[in-house]
Design an enzyme around this catalytic site. Structure first.
Site, mmCIF file in Angstrom:
data_model
loop_
_atom_site.group_PDB
_atom_site.id
_atom_site.type_symbol
_atom_site.label_atom_id
_atom_site.label_comp_id
_atom_site.label_asym_id
_atom_site.label_seq_id
_atom_site.Cartn_x
_atom_site.Cartn_y
_atom_site.Cartn_z
ATOM 1 N N ASN A 288 -3.554 0.292 10.312
ATOM 2 C CA ASN A 288 -2.804 0.534 9.117
ATOM 3 C C ASN A 288 -3.350 1.943 8.110
ATOM 4 O OD1 ASN A 288 -5.368 -0.405 7.665
ATOM 5 N ND2 ASN A 288 -4.216 -2.168 7.029
ATOM 6 N N ASP A 289 -4.320 2.581 8.917
ATOM 7 C CA ASP A 289 -4.892 3.597 8.431
ATOM 8 C C ASP A 289 -4.095 4.697 7.762
ATOM 9 O OD1 ASP A 289 -7.314 2.215 9.062
ATOM 10 O OD2 ASP A 289 -8.306 3.840 10.097
ATOM 11 N N ASP B 73 -8.893 -1.480 -16.570
ATOM 12 C CA ASP B 73 -9.481 -0.158 -16.872
ATOM 13 C C ASP B 73 -9.417 0.326 -18.142
ATOM 14 O OD1 ASP B 73 -10.538 2.050 -15.098
ATOM 15 O OD2 ASP B 73 -8.457 2.917 -15.578
ATOM 16 N N ASN C 212 -13.094 -1.369 7.517
ATOM 17 C CA ASN C 212 -11.984 -1.387 8.178
ATOM 18 C C ASN C 212 -11.665 -2.223 9.117
ATOM 19 O OD1 ASN C 212 -9.561 -0.139 9.069
ATOM 20 N ND2 ASN C 212 -10.459 1.829 9.724
ATOM 21 N N ASP D 215 -9.854 -1.765 4.187
ATOM 22 C CA ASP D 215 -8.694 -2.499 3.892
ATOM 23 C C ASP D 215 -8.975 -3.989 3.441
ATOM 24 O OD1 ASP D 215 -8.966 -3.635 6.515
ATOM 25 O OD2 ASP D 215 -7.929 -2.023 7.550
ATOM 26 N N GLY E 255 -9.836 4.166 5.343
ATOM 27 C CA GLY E 255 -9.289 3.308 6.036
ATOM 28 C C GLY E 255 -9.805 1.813 5.994
ATOM 29 N N GLU F 112 -13.139 -2.685 -19.634
ATOM 30 C CA GLU F 112 -13.945 -1.573 -19.524
ATOM 31 C C GLU F 112 -13.730 -0.753 -20.774
ATOM 32 O OE1 GLU F 112 -14.651 2.596 -16.956
ATOM 33 O OE2 GLU F 112 -12.648 1.943 -17.549
HETATM 34 CA CA CA Z 1 -7.560 0.288 7.875
#
Ligand code: CA
Length: 642
Positions: free
Chosen positions: A169-170, A356, A164, A191, A189, A385
């Site tokens: 920005n959480d 994916d 984090n 980033d 959180g 994948e």
């Molecule tokens: Ca964050």
């Protein structure tokens, strides 16, 4: 050619009339036609809107001169677009079922210069809307970029769970899932800044490429942290950072000689996507009378005996109730996805894509996508994948494979799921004809099925399964053997974040438990794996071991480019060589609870010409190679000398 709005109502009336199946009832027909007329008048009395255009900008000088814009806004289809810019021409604008969409096919000629221009939308009452479109200048060498390859070691990390770097920005006001670090399925959180701040860690660890789980906007309720429920294909989730932060992260990685692989999803998207309130057309997504899940049987796509209904459900069933299933057979969806992937490669300077749920999308579309992508970037790498348990099923998805049905995926890399399962059991079981050390040997011996066995990403664990150290019963000796194998056999190895410090977790406890926070990534963490503070002796040992092996691998030409030759395991000892003309590495894995001493005569076809060697892990020097001892449950990686 442009269709003007007056015609659009006729077209739409036609489509809707057909869909209402009202051919036989003239009264119903008259009523519906009258309604259409009223709707048409009403539509023209209301101002059209322009909410967005995607892709939001493009580049001059792309190899493919066609570009399709998705234009969205209330009744935007009632307007007529025009462009006045040298080298850019509207070929056609296309109306679809929903009047709030317009698709514009552009021709961007090779001589079109970078710059900005207006796309003007003229409405029936001279309503006038405008969008400033930009053709950016391509970065030098963009088309010639080299993707990742078997010389790379890839580090997979889950951005919400790694570090984090920016607690501010959480929480994002417009995102529904709020931070909750105490919840294993909540947003914690982590980033892009947290990743960017630790480039030195990746470099010193010795990995050469990063694969981040998706970082697109995922505005859905819990759990949204994993990133696989995308709600905006052109936006990085604000809880990870901005689009520019993403590009900056890639730039910083490149400065350290580290490549970046972007995780993308073409099979599905999050229900919170703005499309879901106003689909461009009914078949934008695969729809069922009631919620229907995929059967997750990817093998049906290669199975010559598969029932059509099973295959349909595999492809068109939804991956999850929160994830709408794209219909890639719709040509507008197909173009949207192809352009989106190219946009990110060009915008961020990517070195690779991890796709994916590869077999869940229409396979002919996927082949087309690969062709388009490699038309723009011939040396680019994509790993798909294709989560299948056997080598023939995985090999089906690698490019130029000799498939009986004639299918060619054009996909250059696949994940080695069969080897993952082999690694997971080989060190936990007795050595028999096909168990223990022989399981590694047998699995590798299936390589004749692959078009190119070097173009494989190998791994022992990832974000979808049990943590490797848990699989190994928390036995550090097994960990070292397995890691030695993973980093010296063929293919590009991928390491899951935290595996280097023996993080544990079992999938049946919940996905949150195999995706825990990397210690040291959050302010005030009691343990810090970046500095080593608070790591147990075993963790520090594993980290140093992995680091030494990875850094040695970085400079070993024999491992990065060499051929592989292996010998039938005897008494639980598996021996193989990675070699070039003048360079060779001998790997010995002793999967026994006793030490082994053996003559090396039977390896002479690789040992001839070499007289000594050094175990790069223990720095043990062997002044002769005729007789070698290996301690119990140990691997030796010996660099040979002439
Ligand atoms: Ca964050």
């Amino acid at each position: 050619m442009s269709f003007f709005c007056d015609r659009c109502f006729l077209v739409r009336q036609c489509i809707l009339a057909q869909s209402l199946n009202m051919k036989t009832n003239p009264f119903v027909k008259a009523f519906v036609m009258a309604s259409f007329f009223l709707l048409a008048v009403y539509g023209q009395l209301n101002a059209q809107q322009l909410n967005r255009i995607e892709p939001p900008f493009w580049w001059a000088g792309m190899k493919n001169s066609s570009l399709q814009l998705l234009v969205y806004g209330k009744d935007i289809s009632l307007t007529r677009p025009s462009i006045d810019y040298q080298g850019v021409k509207i070929k056609e604008s296309i109306l679809v079922e929903n009047p709030n969409y317009l698709f514009i096919n552009l021709e961007v000629s090779p001589d079109a210069k970078p710059g900005v221009f207006e796309i003007r939308f003229t409405g029936p009452k001279k309503i006038f809307l405008s969008y400033t479109y930009e053709l950016k200048e391509r970065e030098k060498g963009s088309a010639e970029r080299k993707g990742f390859n078997s010389s790379d070691a890839i580090y997979l990390l889950m951005p919400d769970r790694f570090a984090n770097g920016d607690p501010s920005n959480d929480q994002a006001d417009d995102m529904v899932d709020k931070p909750d670090r105490a919840n294993p399925n909540g947003r914690h959180g982590g980033d892009l800044k947290g990743i960017t701040d630790h480039m030195n860690y990746f470099k010193s660890l010795g990995v050469t490429a990063l694969w981040l789980n998706p970082v697109f906007e995922g505005n859905v309720p819990t759990p949204s942290y994993h990133g696989y429920s995308i709600t905006n294909f052109y936006r990085i989730d604000p809880r990870f950072g901005s689009n520019d932060d993403y590009k900056n992260m890639v730039d910083q990685a490149h400065n350290q000689g580290i490549k970046v692989i972007k995780d993308m999803v073409f099979n599905h998207f999050g229900n919170g996507h703005w499309w879901m309130n106003d689909l461009p057309m009914a078949d934008w997504v695969n729809q069922w009378p009631e919620y229907t899940r995929s059967n997750f049987r990817a093998g049906t796509l290669s199975d010559p005996h598969a029932a059509t209904s099973d295959r349909e459900r595999m492809l068109k069933g939804w991956f999850d109730i929160m994830m709408a299933d794209f219909n890639q057979k719709n040509p507008f969806v197909a173009k949207y996805l192809i352009q989106n992937s190219i946009w990110w490669v060009e915008f961020a300077g990517l070195d690779g894509i991890r796709m994916d749920t590869y077999p869940y999308s229409d396979k002919h579309f996927m082949a087309q996508w690969m062709k388009c992508l490699r038309n723009e970037y011939p040396d680019f790498s994509v790993v798909g994948e294709a989560w299948l348990n056997t080598t023939p099923q995985v090999a089906y998805w690698q490019e130029s494979n000799r498939n009986n049905d004639g299918y060619d995926s054009h996909l250059n890399y696949v994940f080695d799921f069969p080897l993952k399962y082999a690694i997971g059991s080989a060190f936990n079981e007795g050595n028999g004809w096909s168990s223990g050390a022989s399981k590694l040997y047998e699995t590798i011996s299936m390589d004749f099925l692959y078009t190119n066995p070097d173009n494989i990403v190998t791994f022992a664990d990832n974000h979808d399964g049990d943590r490797f150290y848990s699989i190994l019963g928390k036995d550090l000796r097994k960990y070292k053997m397995a890691m030695s194998f993973l980093l010296t056999t063929r293919g590009a190895p991928q390491i899951y974040y935290g595996t280097e410090i023996l993080m544990t977790g079992l999938e049946h406890d919940g996905h949150g438990f195999i995706r825990e926070d990397f210690p040291g990534g959050w302010p005030n963490d009691g343990v810090n794996a970046f500095t080593g503070m608070g790591l147990s002796e075993e963790q520090a040992d594993a980290q140093a071991f992995t680091k030494a092996l990875l850094n040695w691998r970085k400079n070993s030409k024999a491992i990065k480019q060499g051929k592989l030759k292996h010998y039938i395991p005897e008494e639980g000892v598996y021996v193989y060589f990675r070699y070039l003309q003048d360079e060779a590495v001998m790997v010995i894995i002793n999967n026994n609870e006793e030490s082994r001493t053996f003559k090396t005569d039977r390896f002479s076809e690789n040992l001839d010409g070499y007289s000594s060697g050094t175990d790069i892990i223990t720095r043990t020097y062997f002044d002769q190679l005729r007789m070698i001892s290996v301690p119990a449950m140990t691997a030796r990686v010996i660099e040979l000398k002439k």
